[in-house]
Enzyme design. Structure first.
Site, PDB file in Angstrom:
ATOM      1  N   GLU A 113       0.868  -1.171   0.000  1.00 56.10           N
ATOM      2  CA  GLU A 113       0.000   0.000   0.000  1.00 56.10           C
ATOM      3  C   GLU A 113       0.906   1.223   0.000  1.00 56.10           C
ATOM      4  OE1 GLU A 113      -2.233   0.903   3.526  1.00 56.10           O
ATOM      5  OE2 GLU A 113      -3.573   2.268   2.459  1.00 56.10           O
TER       6      GLU A 113
ATOM      7  N   ARG B  62       6.482 -12.992   8.967  1.00 54.96           N
ATOM      8  CA  ARG B  62       7.101 -11.718   8.621  1.00 54.96           C
ATOM      9  C   ARG B  62       8.451 -11.628   9.313  1.00 54.96           C
ATOM     10  NH1 ARG B  62       3.101  -7.553  10.040  1.00 54.96           N
ATOM     11  NH2 ARG B  62       4.655  -6.206   9.132  1.00 54.96           N
TER      12      ARG B  62
ATOM     13  N   LYS C  63       5.085  -0.097   9.670  1.00 52.66           N
ATOM     14  CA  LYS C  63       5.015   1.186   8.969  1.00 52.66           C
ATOM     15  C   LYS C  63       4.477   2.267   9.896  1.00 52.66           C
ATOM     16  CE  LYS C  63       3.945  -0.092   4.284  1.00 52.66           C
ATOM     17  NZ  LYS C  63       2.967   0.141   3.212  1.00 52.66           N
TER      18      LYS C  63
END
Length: 748
Positions: free
Chosen positions: A30, A256, A266
């Site tokens: 994104e 992850r 983020k």
RNA sequence: UCGGGCGUCGUCUAACGGCAGGACAGGAGAUUUUGAUUCUCCUUAUCGAGGUUCGAAUCCUUGCGCCCGAACCA
């Protein structure tokens, strides 16, 4: 590339011609922030897999939230992926490019009564959703007619309603144990300007709708994402099915990346940027791709790192030391060596004539096969590093001290004659003598000069700005104990001035060097012509510093406290299991399994009815059939109790060893027929003849003479390996018990 | 435990049911005109308890622990 469970799965899919043997992956960020090293793992995986299997990897901006997204991020993402060395070719996509199709699919869902417009506000919706342990209840708007829903949805799009007044929801199951399936919102009203579609829309699809449809729309075969999306997979599959997509993408999750001494979300990185804790997304202390690049990391090093950490499903936190290791490894082979002095201390070479001479100094050490050199001016006034001198050094300090010798890299051996101090008693200069016989650093008399230090000629020294970077956080897991911003390293950036050799005057932005004994450095973009600014990428390993700081160092990491051995509480056997135990004469474990797994019970009772040996059949059914059923994700065994009875008889009468029995069971799952049929087809009569077995055992022993020695040395597991070898020798037909017994006798 | 996922050296990751391997970190030594690099060697692990099996990290049961999931975020 080493394999992992994802590559294994894809290899199988390719072999079985799933999706016609094609592989198409995607990396779907994104554009609401910069990419970080965690994304690099995903990028390397997605693009790497595509390349290895001759497929494609798409780059897709997952831009469905106009409030947070920005074209700056879109550009940064492309720059970073490209810099990492990956190419999406023509395949750059945007979720926002699918808004029309997505809208059409939403209407289709309404028409097939799989979506409805809901007027509940956010608070009510969450109330209706229930909790993790309690089911939700249906929205009062759930049963609106198709016509009404269509009308309402169109009016949502037309901008007739206020933001937040209603949403479009998928109609799934408010009682589902998976919260994701409790009628999730798929479209919301947002009067926001979108960076690509402008003001064309006032409704935007949500991730769970847009993402899983973008995949099949692009013909993605394997949709690889991180573990936190695991419970979304059920919804992913539902949406693709409900939308009747002609292409089905498969989602697979992997863990992850986390790094010690680093934050990786983020949200937190944005907080650091916006709170001015760092100087931007590309601050060299940031774990962003842009930050690492500016810090001096190479794309090769990052890719090597991603290759080394592997891909699995375990929650994992990789040691930052591994990242530092790979970048040192990479930089070691590609950085020219130059001399720089961090804390200048003047050395006056009293017996050196009043002149300047030049030394020819290669840029590379002998073990790096590169060419090139520069010349180094030398005269009677030099700078050395203050850390390389001690007035009262310990014995194992082999640098400069009163009366001691040290080699000046590429130049001469010098000896400290006396120390000059000012009125405050501070050292201002070291007076030395040089040995003219040692030009170039050699000692023709063969004497050992253990220390070699870097230096710079005072007259030619370049005074430059250097930024020494260190880890951004002082704790291994920032944010675990308190707010991560309170755990920032106050010394993460130390801006200093250094004296460097004159050849560095014309270094250009992006040039990399090793300042000998200090670390790897890169010329920063803040440099001006003739006055370079250096960033330290990573320091050199320094076993001297490690040794000297040992006393203060934290004790070696304590080993994980073993989980306390608690008294094992016998778990009560359910009544049904107790009954089964009594009725069938099976063990409590088996009874427990059969009470819980109806298909196993049915299979076993079927076997009993056909006269199967009950003990063997029960063990087979509970331990092996169940394992196989689960491994193959079946509802139950694809054969009858009669077949199981037949198999247990074959084992019971000695036709098959239990090992062969399990092999036959595997074939039965493969649909190769009944046990007798398989035995006949493969000629599986068990070998129990003593002399035949002895001959095989002898052959194995002869071929593995060293194994016997290891067994006698105490490695009991060797026996198992030898049994395995002998079994292989017999084509799996030998009786393993006999083999094992014989082997034991012979090895004793 | 409402559902799901995961437990292997300090860390990350391997091992068709057959000798628990590799890398980083740590330690010792050799070489060295960078206390770097390179090279040798070493320490350290299958979460616990039962079961199946000649043989279990792997299959079954059970206990424990950790993670994820209740945005109109992605």
């Amino acid at each position: 590339m080493a394999s992992d469970f994802i590559r294994d799965m894809i290899a199988t899919d390719v072999e079985t011609r799933k999706h016609d043997g094609k592989v198409c992956t995607r990396f779907p960020p994104e554009p609401n922030g910069y990419l970080h090293i965690g994304h690099a793992k995903s990028i390397c995986l997605n693009f790497g897999v595509a390349k290895e299997f001759g497929g494609k990897c798409h780059l897709r901006m997952d831009d469905t939230n106009p409030a947070t997204e920005d074209p700056e991020y879109v550009a940064a993402i492309q720059r970073d992926v490209k810099w990492l060395g990956f190419d999406w070719g023509e395949n750059l996509f945007y979720a926002s490019g699918y808004y029309d199709q997505l809208y059409a699919i939403a209407e289709r869902l309404i028409r097939s009564e799989r979506a409805y417009v809901c007027d509940l506000n956010e608070e009510q919706m969450s109330e209706y959703r229930g909790t993790l342990s309690e089911p939700g209840k249906n929205s009062p708007f759930r049963e609106r007619s198709v016509e009404q829903n269509l009308d309402l949805f169109r009016r949502m799009r037309a901008g007739e309603f206020k933001e937040g007044s209603c949403v479009l929801r998928a109609k799934i199951d408010m009682a589902s144990p998976n919260m994701k399936l409790r009628d999730p919102a798929i479209y919301r009203i947002k009067y926001a300007h979108h960076y690509r579609t402008g003001d064309a829309w006032c409704i935007y699809p949500l991730y769970d709708f847009a993402h899983c449809l973008s995949d099949p729309m692009e013909g993605i075969t394997h949709s690889l994402c991180t573990m936190e999306f695991e419970s979304a997979r059920e919804l992913y599959d539902w949406v693709i099915a409900a939308a009747e997509m002609p292409w089905v993408s498969r989602q697979t999750e992997f863990a992850r990346l986390n790094l010690t001494y680093t934050v990786m979300s983020k949200r937190k990185l944005l907080e650091l940027v916006e709170g001015k804790f760092v100087k931007g997304w590309d601050d060299p202390r940031m774990p962003t791709i842009a930050g690492l690049r500016r810090r001096g990391y190479t794309a090769e090093a990052i890719r090597a790192f991603c290759g080394r950490i592997g891909v699995a499903k375990n929650l994992s936190t990789v040691d930052l030391a591994l990242l530092e290791f790979v970048v040192r490894e990479d930089l070691n082979a590609r950085s020219r060596r130059v001399l720089a002095v961090h804390k200048p201390l003047k050395v006056i070479v009293d017996n050196y004539p009043n002149q300047t001479e030049e030394f020819h100094a290669p840029y590379w050490p002998e073990d790096v096969p590169n060419e090139g050199s520069r010349s180094l001016p030398f005269s009677r006034e030099l700078y050395i590093d203050a850390d390389d001198f001690m007035e009262t050094p310990p014995n194992d300090f082999y640098r400069l001290g009163p009366g001691r010798e040290v080699r000046l890299r590429h130049a001469y051996v010098i000896k400290c004659e006396r120390v000059a101090k000012n009125a405050q008693g501070e050292i201002v200069a070291i007076h030395c003598s040089y040995d003219p016989q040692t030009r170039g650093g050699v000692t023709p008399d063969g004497r050992k000069v253990p220390g070699t230090i870097q230096w710079v000629n005072v007259a030619d020294a370049l005074d430059v700005e250097v930024r020494l970077y260190d880890r951004l956080f002082v704790t291994e897991r920032p944010g675990e104990a308190r707010d991560f911003k309170e755990e920032m390293n106050p010394k993460s950036l130390m801006t200093v001035r250094m004296k460097v050799e004159p050849s560095l005057k014309n270094a250009t932005i992006g040039d990399r060097f090793q300042f000998e004994r200090l670390g790897f450095f890169i010329v920063d973009a803040d440099s001006q012509p003739g006055s370079p600014v250096f960033n330290r990428t990573v320091s050199l390993k320094d076993s001297w510093a490690k040794q000297t700081s040992k006393s203060v160092q934290v004790s070696p990491r304590a080993s994980k406290p073993k989980t306390e051995v608690k008294a094992t509480v016998a778990v009560e056997l359910p009544v049904e299991a107790q009954e089964l135990m009594a009725r069938h004469g099976i063990s409590s474990e088996e009874a427990r399994t059969m009470a819980a797994e109806t298909h196993i019970l049915v299979l076993f009772e079927g076997a009993l009815a056909s006269g199967g040996a009950s003990k063997i059949a029960a063990a087979l059914a509970c331990n092996d059939v169940l394992g196989e059923v689960r491994a193959r994700k079946l509802e139950g065994a694809p054969f009858s109790g009669k077949a199981l009875a037949e198999l247990s008889q074959l084992i019971g009468d000695g036709t098959l060893s239990s090992k062969q029995g399990k092999d036959v069971l595997g074939k039965m799952f493969d649909g190769e027929g009944g046990p007798k049929e398989i035995v006949k087809k493969l000629g599986l009569q068990q070998i129990t003849d003593a002399s035949t077995i002895e001959a095989m055992v002898d052959r194995v022993l002869a071929a593995n003479a060293d194994a016997a020695a290891r067994f006698r040395a105490g490695n009991a597991n060797v026996l198992g390996a030898l049994v395995g070898l002998a079994m292989k020798e017999s084509g799996g037909k030998a009786n393993p018990k006999l083999v094992s017994d014989l082997l034991k006798k012979k090895l004793a």
